[in-house]
Design a protein around this motif. Structure first.
Motif, short mmCIF file in Angstrom:
data_model
loop_
_atom_site.label_atom_id
_atom_site.label_comp_id
_atom_site.label_asym_id
_atom_site.label_seq_id
_atom_site.Cartn_x
_atom_site.Cartn_y
_atom_site.Cartn_z
N ASP A 9 0.83 -1.20 0.00
CA ASP A 9 0.00 0.00 0.00
C ASP A 9 0.87 1.26 0.00
O ASP A 9 1.95 1.26 0.60
CB ASP A 9 -0.94 -0.01 1.21
CG ASP A 9 -2.07 -1.03 1.02
OD1 ASP A 9 -2.46 -1.26 -0.14
OD2 ASP A 9 -2.52 -1.61 2.02
N GLU A 39 -1.70 -8.60 0.00
CA GLU A 39 -3.16 -8.54 -0.14
C GLU A 39 -3.53 -8.85 -1.59
O GLU A 39 -2.67 -8.81 -2.47
CB GLU A 39 -3.67 -7.13 0.21
CG GLU A 39 -3.22 -6.60 1.57
CD GLU A 39 -3.79 -7.41 2.74
OE1 GLU A 39 -4.87 -8.01 2.57
OE2 GLU A 39 -3.13 -7.46 3.80
N PRO A 40 -4.81 -9.15 -1.85
CA PRO A 40 -5.24 -9.40 -3.23
C PRO A 40 -5.02 -8.19 -4.14
O PRO A 40 -4.85 -8.33 -5.34
CB PRO A 40 -6.74 -9.69 -3.08
CG PRO A 40 -6.90 -10.14 -1.66
CD PRO A 40 -5.88 -9.38 -0.86
N ALA A 41 -5.01 -7.00 -3.53
CA ALA A 41 -4.71 -5.78 -4.29
C ALA A 41 -4.04 -4.79 -3.35
O ALA A 41 -4.29 -4.80 -2.14
CB ALA A 41 -5.98 -5.18 -4.88
N HIS A 42 -3.20 -3.94 -3.91
CA HIS A 42 -2.62 -2.85 -3.13
C HIS A 42 -2.98 -1.53 -3.80
O HIS A 42 -3.16 -1.47 -5.02
CB HIS A 42 -1.10 -2.99 -3.02
CG HIS A 42 -0.68 -4.05 -2.06
ND1 HIS A 42 -0.90 -3.96 -0.71
CD2 HIS A 42 -0.06 -5.25 -2.25
CE1 HIS A 42 -0.43 -5.04 -0.11
NE2 HIS A 42 0.07 -5.85 -1.01
N HIS A 43 -3.07 -0.48 -2.98
CA HIS A 43 -3.41 0.84 -3.52
C HIS A 43 -2.16 1.71 -3.58
O HIS A 43 -1.39 1.77 -2.62
CB HIS A 43 -4.49 1.50 -2.66
CG HIS A 43 -5.84 0.91 -2.88
ND1 HIS A 43 -6.23 -0.30 -2.36
CD2 HIS A 43 -6.91 1.36 -3.61
CE1 HIS A 43 -7.47 -0.58 -2.74
NE2 HIS A 43 -7.90 0.41 -3.51
N PRO A 49 -5.96 1.15 -7.43
CA PRO A 49 -5.85 -0.23 -6.95
C PRO A 49 -5.14 -1.10 -8.00
O PRO A 49 -5.38 -0.98 -9.18
CB PRO A 49 -7.32 -0.65 -6.82
CG PRO A 49 -8.04 0.17 -7.83
CD PRO A 49 -7.26 1.44 -8.03
N LEU A 50 -4.26 -1.95 -7.51
CA LEU A 50 -3.51 -2.82 -8.41
C LEU A 50 -3.59 -4.24 -7.88
O LEU A 50 -3.10 -4.53 -6.79
CB LEU A 50 -2.04 -2.36 -8.44
CG LEU A 50 -1.13 -2.99 -9.48
CD1 LEU A 50 -1.53 -2.53 -10.88
CD2 LEU A 50 0.32 -2.59 -9.21
N PRO A 51 -4.21 -5.16 -8.60
CA PRO A 51 -4.30 -6.54 -8.13
C PRO A 51 -2.92 -7.19 -8.11
O PRO A 51 -2.06 -6.88 -8.94
CB PRO A 51 -5.19 -7.23 -9.18
CG PRO A 51 -5.75 -6.15 -10.03
CD PRO A 51 -4.84 -4.97 -9.91
N THR A 52 -2.72 -8.08 -7.17
CA THR A 52 -1.46 -8.83 -7.11
C THR A 52 -1.67 -10.21 -7.72
O THR A 52 -2.78 -10.74 -7.75
CB THR A 52 -0.99 -8.97 -5.65
OG1 THR A 52 -2.06 -9.49 -4.86
CG2 THR A 52 -0.56 -7.63 -5.10
N HIS A 53 -0.57 -10.78 -8.22
CA HIS A 53 -0.62 -12.11 -8.84
C HIS A 53 -0.13 -13.20 -7.91
O HIS A 53 -0.16 -14.37 -8.24
CB HIS A 53 0.23 -12.13 -10.11
CG HIS A 53 -0.09 -11.02 -11.07
ND1 HIS A 53 0.70 -9.90 -11.19
CD2 HIS A 53 -1.12 -10.84 -11.91
CE1 HIS A 53 0.17 -9.08 -12.09
NE2 HIS A 53 -0.94 -9.64 -12.53
N LEU B 48 -3.40 -5.72 -17.04
CA LEU B 48 -3.68 -5.04 -15.77
C LEU B 48 -5.04 -4.36 -15.84
O LEU B 48 -5.30 -3.60 -16.77
CB LEU B 48 -2.62 -3.97 -15.47
CG LEU B 48 -1.27 -4.39 -14.93
CD1 LEU B 48 -0.48 -3.14 -14.52
CD2 LEU B 48 -1.40 -5.33 -13.75
#
Lengths: 201, 201
Positions: A9, A39-43, A49-53, B48
């Motif tokens: 974040d 986390e499933p996504a970070h801001h 918001p950006l999803p993580t893989h 993305l």
């Protein structure tokens, strides 16, 4: 070949997305480029918001680990539980950082006895870890590299690509994002069409 | 002051996020920077997902409209329904494009009788609109500007900031992303700490 970009974040937007975009232009079969976090996504610092893989718990399986920057790093370096999850081995993995991401490398003890660079606003804090801080865009020692100033993502990604695929592939990757008339020419169309958004960005 | 960055599916990651990041570093009160599109989120060329803050149907209320690039432009310029939703007025709005975003400006008739630049792989198609295509990183005529090569986002955002806030604010914005030792110095820490991710990126 797996390259994990570590986000969190309050990451600096461009320090995640510029390496992400650049490395995708290599188009090397078998290269897996991921954004990982807790986390499933970070801001981002601006709220994107950006999803993580994947998770930071999987970093020991990566060939290359690149730490992003941003205000979030100031919180993480004071979080022993977070740091203990970062299982890295500089003997077998290439490990690098953008800007204040160097603080995380320092907190992990990875910058002991080598020189490193960071964003101007993080230089004083990096010195408190006993790191020899140099005013450079990029510096590397063995498998550890630090880059400073967002556009130095070119140096950091270039370091990874040159090591694995050579200077010609590095230069081709970097060519695709240069300003037209200042590095990139119209006659380069065929060459840059091999970048990720082919036939043409 | 509202700046809308127009995204769409298959946008080039860096051509949205670099302008987005740069313009957030200005930190001018009252500036509202948005990503707009036709869906709640658009996916980049690398996959993305990026949420949008508004719709292209609201562009007539923006002071500045910047079109991203990417393979998605090739589909949009052949989509009359999409183009008809882009209500732009170059007499009152600054309108710009990154890379192949120039194709959309051309399809809207905005590049008639002026010179424009674009990504190498889009140059031939841009000429089919009768546009005078120049091999430059950036060119502007009045309220219309085109930039080419991802890093020329600096020129495009600089054009917006210089026009509204002057050259000093433009230079301060651009300073914050330069490589350390190649434009950005450690002694600039206080100045760049005013960027969006203060106190330090």
């Amino acid at each position: 070949m797996r390259i994990d970009i570590v986000a969190f974040d309050e990451f600096t937007d461009i320090d995640v997305v510029l390496p992400w975009d650049l490395l995708h232009r290599v188009r090397e079969p078998g290269w897996d480029i991921r954004i990982v976090g807790t986390e499933p996504a970070h801001h981002s610092a601006t709220g994107l918001p950006l999803p993580t893989h994947g998770s930071i718990d999987e970093l020991s399986d990566a060939n290359v680990v690149l730490f992003a920057s941003g205000m979030g790093t100031r919180r993480l370096i004071k979080d022993p539980a977070y740091l203990s999850r970062l299982k890295l081995d500089p003997a077998t993995q290439m490990i690098g950082s953008m800007c204040s991401g160097a603080l995380i490398l320092a907190a992990l003890g990875l910058l002991h006895d080598i020189e490193a660079t960071t964003y101007p606003t993080a230089a004083a804090e990096l010195r408190t870890y006993g790191v020899t801080v140099v005013e450079k865009a990029f510096t590397s020692t063995g498998n550890i590299a630090t880059a400073a100033g967002c556009l130095s993502a070119q140096d950091l990604c270039g370091w990874v690509v040159e090591r694995h695929l050579g200077t010609a592939r590095r230069d081709a990757m970097l060519l695709g994002i240069q300003p037209v008339g200042r590095g990139l020419r119209f006659i380069d169309a065929t060459q840059v069409a091999t970048s990720y958004s082919q036939p043409s960005p």
